[in-house]
Design a protein around this motif. Structure first.
Motif, mmCIF file in Angstrom:
data_model
loop_
_atom_site.group_PDB
_atom_site.id
_atom_site.type_symbol
_atom_site.label_atom_id
_atom_site.label_comp_id
_atom_site.label_asym_id
_atom_site.label_seq_id
_atom_site.Cartn_x
_atom_site.Cartn_y
_atom_site.Cartn_z
ATOM 1 N N ARG A 60 0.829 -1.209 0.000
ATOM 2 C CA ARG A 60 0.000 0.000 0.000
ATOM 3 C C ARG A 60 0.864 1.260 0.000
ATOM 4 O O ARG A 60 0.578 2.228 -0.710
ATOM 5 C CB ARG A 60 -0.917 0.016 1.211
ATOM 6 N N ARG A 61 1.900 1.264 0.820
ATOM 7 C CA ARG A 61 2.782 2.439 0.884
ATOM 8 C C ARG A 61 3.476 2.671 -0.449
ATOM 9 O O ARG A 61 3.564 3.807 -0.925
ATOM 10 C CB ARG A 61 3.816 2.265 2.001
ATOM 11 N N ASN A 62 3.960 1.611 -1.069
ATOM 12 C CA ASN A 62 4.642 1.748 -2.356
ATOM 13 C C ASN A 62 3.688 2.205 -3.453
ATOM 14 O O ASN A 62 4.079 2.971 -4.340
ATOM 15 C CB ASN A 62 5.313 0.435 -2.747
ATOM 16 N N ARG A 63 2.444 1.779 -3.403
ATOM 17 C CA ARG A 63 1.469 2.199 -4.399
ATOM 18 C C ARG A 63 1.240 3.713 -4.321
ATOM 19 O O ARG A 63 1.195 4.407 -5.341
ATOM 20 C CB ARG A 63 0.148 1.469 -4.199
ATOM 21 N N ILE A 64 1.120 4.224 -3.103
ATOM 22 C CA ILE A 64 0.938 5.665 -2.930
ATOM 23 C C ILE A 64 2.135 6.407 -3.496
ATOM 24 O O ILE A 64 1.993 7.410 -4.209
ATOM 25 C CB ILE A 64 0.733 6.013 -1.441
ATOM 26 N N LYS A 65 3.334 5.925 -3.201
ATOM 27 C CA LYS A 65 4.546 6.589 -3.706
ATOM 28 C C LYS A 65 4.589 6.565 -5.229
ATOM 29 O O LYS A 65 4.952 7.569 -5.857
ATOM 30 C CB LYS A 65 5.796 5.934 -3.117
ATOM 31 N N ARG A 66 4.205 5.447 -5.827
ATOM 32 C CA ARG A 66 4.186 5.368 -7.291
ATOM 33 C C ARG A 66 3.208 6.372 -7.889
ATOM 34 O O ARG A 66 3.507 7.031 -8.888
ATOM 35 C CB ARG A 66 3.818 3.957 -7.755
ATOM 36 N N LEU A 67 2.031 6.500 -7.286
ATOM 37 C CA LEU A 67 1.032 7.437 -7.806
ATOM 38 C C LEU A 67 1.509 8.881 -7.699
ATOM 39 O O LEU A 67 1.329 9.673 -8.630
ATOM 40 C CB LEU A 67 -0.292 7.262 -7.055
ATOM 41 N N VAL A 68 2.119 9.234 -6.572
ATOM 42 C CA VAL A 68 2.604 10.611 -6.388
ATOM 43 C C VAL A 68 3.753 10.907 -7.349
ATOM 44 O O VAL A 68 3.813 11.970 -7.960
ATOM 45 C CB VAL A 68 3.011 10.860 -4.921
#
Length: 116
Positions: A60-68
């Motif tokens: 979940r944390r990595n997904r947020i970073k990818r989107l940003v």
């Protein structure tokens, strides 16, 4: 032709830079993000991303970073040149689609440009 890359020179990597920006940067908040801005005296805009463990597991944390990162990469020309910014994810950010992230962060960019 504009560049869509995200080279290392455009990333905030040092703890010193994060702490400095956290202490004296201007904060803008949305429902799922807090963004800190500060001029850096360089000719490039640099991005740092913070996602706390309370947000969820590593996926979940990595997904947020990818989107940003994707938002920043596609909208580099919208940001003021010569500033550092940190995007801090708040609870519930892992449920957002790219469209929602774009809407929230676009609002911050619009406010930032009008306050200068």
């Amino acid at each position: 032709m504009k560049s869509f890359s995200f080279p290392k020179s455009e990333r905030l990597l040092n703890r010193k830079d994060f702490v400095n920006l956290n202490r004296s940067g201007k904060r803008y908040r949305t429902g799922h993000f807090t963004v800190l801005f500060k001029e850096n005296g360089l000719i490039i805009t640099r991005l740092g991303i913070t996602v706390n463990r309370r947000i969820g597991n590593a996926a979940r944390r990595n997904r947020i970073k990818r989107l940003v990162r994707e938002f920043f990469r596609l909208n580099k020309e919208s940001f003021q040149k010569g500033c550092d910014l940190i995007v801090i994810a708040n609870r519930g950010a892992h449920n957002l689609a790219f469209k929602d992230v774009k809407e929230e962060l676009d609002n911050i960019i619009f406010v930032k440009k009008n306050n200068i």
